[in-house]
Design a protein around this motif. Structure first.
Motif, short mmCIF file in Angstrom:
data_model
loop_
_atom_site.label_atom_id
_atom_site.label_comp_id
_atom_site.label_asym_id
_atom_site.label_seq_id
_atom_site.Cartn_x
_atom_site.Cartn_y
_atom_site.Cartn_z
N GLY A 195 0.80 -1.22 0.00
CA GLY A 195 0.00 0.00 0.00
C GLY A 195 0.83 1.26 0.00
O GLY A 195 0.41 2.30 -0.54
N PHE A 196 2.03 1.20 0.59
CA PHE A 196 2.89 2.39 0.59
C PHE A 196 3.27 2.79 -0.83
O PHE A 196 3.48 3.98 -1.11
CB PHE A 196 4.15 2.13 1.42
N ASN A 197 3.38 1.81 -1.71
CA ASN A 197 3.75 2.12 -3.10
C ASN A 197 2.69 2.95 -3.80
O ASN A 197 2.97 3.58 -4.83
CB ASN A 197 4.00 0.83 -3.88
N GLU A 198 1.46 2.96 -3.27
CA GLU A 198 0.36 3.73 -3.85
C GLU A 198 0.10 5.03 -3.10
O GLU A 198 -0.88 5.73 -3.38
CB GLU A 198 -0.91 2.88 -3.86
N THR A 199 0.96 5.36 -2.15
CA THR A 199 0.72 6.52 -1.29
C THR A 199 1.44 7.75 -1.80
O THR A 199 2.66 7.76 -1.95
CB THR A 199 1.19 6.21 0.15
N ASP A 200 0.67 8.79 -2.06
CA ASP A 200 1.20 10.09 -2.44
C ASP A 200 0.26 11.14 -1.84
O ASP A 200 -0.86 11.33 -2.31
CB ASP A 200 1.26 10.24 -3.96
N LEU A 201 0.72 11.78 -0.78
CA LEU A 201 -0.14 12.67 -0.01
C LEU A 201 0.08 14.14 -0.31
O LEU A 201 -0.36 15.01 0.44
CB LEU A 201 0.10 12.41 1.49
N ARG A 202 0.75 14.45 -1.41
CA ARG A 202 1.04 15.84 -1.71
C ARG A 202 -0.23 16.65 -1.91
O ARG A 202 -0.35 17.79 -1.41
CB ARG A 202 1.95 15.93 -2.93
N HIS A 203 -1.20 16.12 -2.66
CA HIS A 203 -2.44 16.86 -2.86
C HIS A 203 -3.21 16.98 -1.55
O HIS A 203 -3.73 18.07 -1.23
CB HIS A 203 -3.31 16.18 -3.91
N SER A 204 -3.30 15.91 -0.78
CA SER A 204 -4.01 15.96 0.50
C SER A 204 -3.39 17.00 1.42
O SER A 204 -4.09 17.77 2.08
CB SER A 204 -3.99 14.58 1.17
N ALA A 205 -2.06 17.04 1.46
CA ALA A 205 -1.39 18.02 2.31
C ALA A 205 -1.75 19.44 1.91
O ALA A 205 -1.93 20.32 2.77
CB ALA A 205 0.12 17.81 2.25
N SER A 206 -1.87 19.69 0.63
CA SER A 206 -2.20 21.05 0.17
C SER A 206 -3.61 21.45 0.56
O SER A 206 -3.94 22.64 0.57
CB SER A 206 -2.05 21.14 -1.35
N CYS A 207 -4.46 20.48 0.89
CA CYS A 207 -5.85 20.76 1.28
C CYS A 207 -6.01 20.96 2.78
O CYS A 207 -7.09 21.35 3.24
CB CYS A 207 -6.75 19.62 0.83
N VAL A 208 -4.99 20.67 3.57
CA VAL A 208 -5.06 20.81 5.02
C VAL A 208 -5.05 22.29 5.38
O VAL A 208 -4.17 23.05 4.96
CB VAL A 208 -3.88 20.08 5.70
N THR A 209 -6.02 22.71 6.16
CA THR A 209 -6.11 24.11 6.56
C THR A 209 -5.66 24.34 8.00
O THR A 209 -5.41 25.48 8.39
CB THR A 209 -7.55 24.62 6.40
N ALA A 210 -5.56 23.28 8.78
CA ALA A 210 -5.12 23.41 10.18
C ALA A 210 -3.63 23.73 10.25
O ALA A 210 -2.86 23.35 9.36
CB ALA A 210 -5.40 22.10 10.92
N PRO A 211 -3.19 24.42 11.29
CA PRO A 211 -1.75 24.60 11.49
C PRO A 211 -1.08 23.25 11.76
O PRO A 211 -1.66 22.38 12.41
CB PRO A 211 -1.67 25.53 12.71
N VAL A 212 0.14 23.10 11.26
CA VAL A 212 0.83 21.81 11.30
C VAL A 212 2.17 21.96 12.01
O VAL A 212 2.91 22.92 11.77
CB VAL A 212 1.06 21.28 9.86
N LEU A 213 2.46 20.99 12.87
CA LEU A 213 3.78 20.87 13.48
C LEU A 213 4.39 19.55 13.05
O LEU A 213 3.77 18.49 13.23
CB LEU A 213 3.68 20.91 15.01
N CYS A 214 5.58 19.59 12.47
CA CYS A 214 6.31 18.38 12.08
C CYS A 214 7.50 18.20 13.01
O CYS A 214 8.35 19.11 13.11
CB CYS A 214 6.80 18.49 10.63
N ILE A 215 7.56 17.06 13.67
CA ILE A 215 8.68 16.73 14.54
C ILE A 215 9.37 15.49 13.97
O ILE A 215 8.71 14.50 13.66
CB ILE A 215 8.21 16.43 15.98
#
Length: 276
Positions: A195-215
């Motif tokens: 399933g990871f081979n089919e995962t591309d979250l770039r478009h989903s990430a662009s739709c996120v409106t909440a503030p994001v913290l990456c650690i």
């Protein structure tokens, strides 16, 4: 602070989700702000036992993702499928204002869920995340997962390597994590890898409106600097923190520090105080 882990399985309850299978979870309850926390590949809700003592001001909702722990598989083994299952859980629990915390695969699931639930997710915290996990078929990790057979040995070389950390982690906690991971069938390990081979979250990430913290840890062997750079430019509002010398599991390696970063971020975005 001491984490509760010896009674972890007994604390779980099952929630029937609309149109899906029951999900096992721990829910601390109360009318406090909800913090929904999604664990990584092969882990269970126990992954966040390290953080629980530091986050008691929140209503912690800690599900086992489908196919992990006490939750059976639902529709499939892709990140998109896990997001669908947790989306149903959010609906069933009636959650309307959520802060999301995800680790590794759970972080990927959180990105997709935050894109779908833009009106409900008010903060997104990603630990050791990736937009496009790239497990090459010839990589040692891929080869080892492909070679897995049942039963999986919780004390064998594979899980020793899989749960290796860059900094010391409580050995009793890690032994329980290995037991949980060994209970997952080899076919599920392999299906999720596919399933990871089919995962591309770039478009989903662009739709996120909440503030994001990456650690993330600077010594993460799975998602290194290119993944961190991609995340840093993917969201509308994002802060990135790299912990020098930490690996793929910073919340195990230093739960107090990671909790402090989470609490500080949630305070800044107005998610730290109980609802009136």
């Amino acid at each position: 602070m001491k984490m509760r882990q010896d009674d972890w399985h007994r604390r779980k309850r099952y929630v029937e989700t609309p149109g899906g299978r029951p999900i096992a979870l721990i829910d601390s309850g109360g009318n406090r702000p909800a913090l929904l926390m999604l664990h990584g590949f092969s882990d269970t809700s126990r992954s966040f036992a390290t953080l629980e003592p530091f986050l008691s001001r929140f209503r912690l909702i800690l599900p086992d993702l489908p196919g992990h722990g006490a939750s059976v598989l639902d529709e499939g083994m892709r990140v998109d499928d896990f997001a669908t299952s947790i989306d149903r859980l959010v609906e069933r629990l009636g959650l309307e204002d959520i802060a999301l915390v995800g680790h590794s695969m759970g972080a990927m699931t959180s990105i997709e869920l935050a894109a779908r639930r833009r009106h409900e997710v008010s903060a997104l915290i990603l630990l050791s995340a990736s937009l496009r996990p790239d497990f090459d078929a010839e990589s040692p990790i891929s080869r080892d997962i492909r070679a897995l057979g049942d039963p999986i040995d919780p004390s064998g070389r594979f899980l020793r390597d899989w749960y290796a950390c860059s900094r010391p982690v409580d050995s009793n906690f890690l032994s329980k994590m290995k037991l949980d991971a060994a209970a997952m069938p080899a076919a599920t390990w392999q299906g999720i890898l596919d399933g990871f081979n089919e995962t591309d979250l770039r478009h989903s990430a662009s739709c996120v409106t909440a503030p994001v913290l990456c650690i993330a840890g600077s010594a993460d062997p799975l998602f290194g600097d290119p993944h961190r750079q991609a995340l840093a430019s993917a969201f509308q509002s994002v802060r990135s923190i790299t912990l020098e010398g930490y690996g793929h599991n910073p919340h195990w390696e230093d739960p107090e520090k990671v909790s402090a970063l989470i609490l500080s971020f949630l305070s800044e975005v107005g998610r730290s105080e109980p609802s009136p």
